[in-house]
Design an enzyme around this catalytic site. Structure first.
Site: not given
Ligand SMILES: *Cc1c(COP(=O)(O)O)cnc(C)c1O
Length: 496
Positions: A113
């Site tokens: 993120k």
């Molecule tokens: C948010 C997240 C995901 C999922 O990603 P999306 O973009 O919501 O599909 C997968 N792995 C981790 C560690 C995340 O923080």
């Protein structure tokens, strides 16, 4: 370039407006009206450049109302060695015969993120100055664990912004919770709700489109925005790392220019894998997009049958950031696959809201299956995969990444497709010590998160990220939890 809403094609806004608003007034998501295409020469010209230069090349195609100086200011402010613990910002290396792990967790909160949320506050600030100077932006966030902390870290102390993060009380890992409740910064706060991520997300979406609250905000010289992947400003930075990864593989002489690669992504809200789809549409030679889910396998079923049905049990798993039954960004994909049929999108998402399901026609399903393959794995299989990767390659992956590795392996077994594959590695294993440890050691798992970290360090020989180790002894600022029906009141309280 202008952006249109998935639920009303006649809506036209600039990139800055799309970023400031987060979501369109009628509830649709903003998408580019045409996708920019990079020619082979343009893509090849990126080989050998730094991450930031690649990012500038990609973002300038999408943010056409930003000047080159503004784009450079945003990118260089976000991606640097103060915020990321590797000069390459992301890292890609071969693990296994034909697969590459693309590590996207070298930012301040140790999950992918950060790749978007370090940049978003800069994009937001420039956009506000263009579109609504002097207005205070109030950012509401629903998080399944990682977005919350990454958003807090990005927005803490940013002038002209305020942020409130909602997270499911029992839906995040111990480390994720600790990261959020110890967050400093006068302009940010955090609130636990009695409910799951979908409750948090639906609550936030409802508040965004509530005309009474909106009027109140306007009176105060404030406006709402979103740091969730419904915001275009969250999605566009993610396209960059697929372009960067492809060109890095050429730099590392793992592939030749033009070779096709597949991409496998551990998926929740469908933002990350959608960014890979956009990279493909822009001209990066990407083949199959492998969508990996945990036991909350609503997307696997959708890709296989064309029926999206959220009427099912919700499971809390060892990959909490994927514990989601409503994948918001699928709406953008369906808008594109349906030939930009906003009316169909409205109908599907009305059906989803009213009865919890919708089915797309067979032509759309065929297009979907031509691009995507869906699979899922449960906690036991994810743990076995963590064990196997560690045993075989000395590579320690977190449970989300393990889901993608396992589904990728299933894909290869089922299809025999031996195309080289980029697997998105989305979090540091140190964020999920409680689930990673039992997969790699027989020693009893201590209850204290910092003792867990130390044990994982001893077992793996890999140091924990400094930002996690530093949480020890930090005072807890946010305690308690509220009913989901109290979210509106909580927001009003913050606005006062
Ligand atoms: C948010 C997240 C995901 C999922 O990603 P999306 O973009 O919501 O599909 C997968 N792995 C981790 C560690 C995340 O923080």
């Amino acid at each position: 370039m202008k952006y249109q809403s998935t639920r009303d094609r006649s809506t036209r806004v600039t990139a800055a407006q799309a970023i400031v608003q987060g979501i369109s007034h009628e509830g649709g998501l903003f998408v580019p009206e045409t996708l920019p295409v990079m020619t082979a020469e343009e893509l090849q010209a990126l080989v050998g450049l730094s991450y930031n230069e690649k990012a500038k090349a990609v973002l300038s195609r999408f943010l056409t109302d930003f000047t080159p100086d503004e784009i450079a200011h945003c990118i260089d402010g976000a991606y640097n060695v103060r915020n990321f613990d590797t000069p390459g910002i992301s890292q890609i290396s071969r693990v296994g015969e034909l697969s590459y792990l693309l590590e996207l967790w070298h930012g301040p909160t140790c999950a992918f993120k950060d790749m978007a949320l370090q940049l978003l506050p800069y994009l937001m600030k420039v956009s506000m100055d263009k579109e609504a100077p002097g207005t205070e932006v109030v950012v509401l966030v629903a998080t399944s664990g990682d977005t919350g902390k990454a958003a807090l870290e990005g927005f803490a102390g940013v002038p002209g912004t305020r942020m409130l993060v909602f997270y499911p009380e029992n839906g995040v890992s111990g480390m994720q919770k600790l990261q959020m409740v110890t967050q400093t910064g006068d302009n940010v706060s955090v609130c636990a709700i009695k409910g799951n991520f979908d409750d948090a997300q639906s609550g936030v979406k409802a508040i965004f489109t509530d005309p009474v609250i909106e009027a109140e905000l306007e009176k105060n010289g404030q406006m709402f925005s979103s740091a969730n992947s419904i915001n275009w400003g969250r999605l566009v930075p993610q396209i960059v790392y697929y372009v960067a990864a492809y060109t890095s593989l050429i730099e590392q002489e793992e592939i030749a220019f033009g070779d096709v690669v597949n991409v496998a992504v551990p998926t929740g809200n469908f933002g990350n894998i959608l960014a890979a789809y956009y990279a493909k549409k822009m001209g990066v030679p990407i083949g199959k997009l492998i969508c990996a889910s945990n036991r909350n396998n609503v997307l696997t079923d959708f890709i296989r049958t064309g029926c999206y049905n959220r009427n099912r049990d919700f499971y809390t798993t060892t990959s909490p950031s994927m514990d989601i039954l409503i994948s918001s960004n699928l709406e953008r994909l369906l808008f594109h696959l349906s030939g930009e049929d906003d009316q169909a999108v409205r109908e599907w998402f009305a059906a989803l809201a009213q009865k919890g399901s919708y089915t797309v026609p067979s032509q759309i399903m065929e297009k979907l299956q031509a691009e995507f393959w869906g699979g899922f794995c449960d906690d036991e299989a994810a743990a076995a995969t963590i064990h196997e990767q560690f045993d075989r390659y000395g590579y320690l992956c977190d449970p989300h990444t393990a889901v993608a590795v396992k589904v990728y392996e299933d894909y290869v077994k089922e299809t025999g497709d031996n195309t080289r594959t980029i697997i998105a590695s989305t979090a540091s294993p140190y964020k999920f010590c409680g689930s990673v440890l039992p997969a790699v050691t027989d020693a009893p798992v201590p209850a204290d998160p910092f003792e867990q970290m130390e044990l994982l360090r001893q077992v793996s020989g890999m140091n924990p990220p400094a930002s996690l180790a530093e949480l020890k002894g930090k005072p807890v600022r946010f305690t308690g939890s509220i009913e989901k029906s109290q979210m509106v009141e909580k927001v009003k309280e913050m606005l006062r």
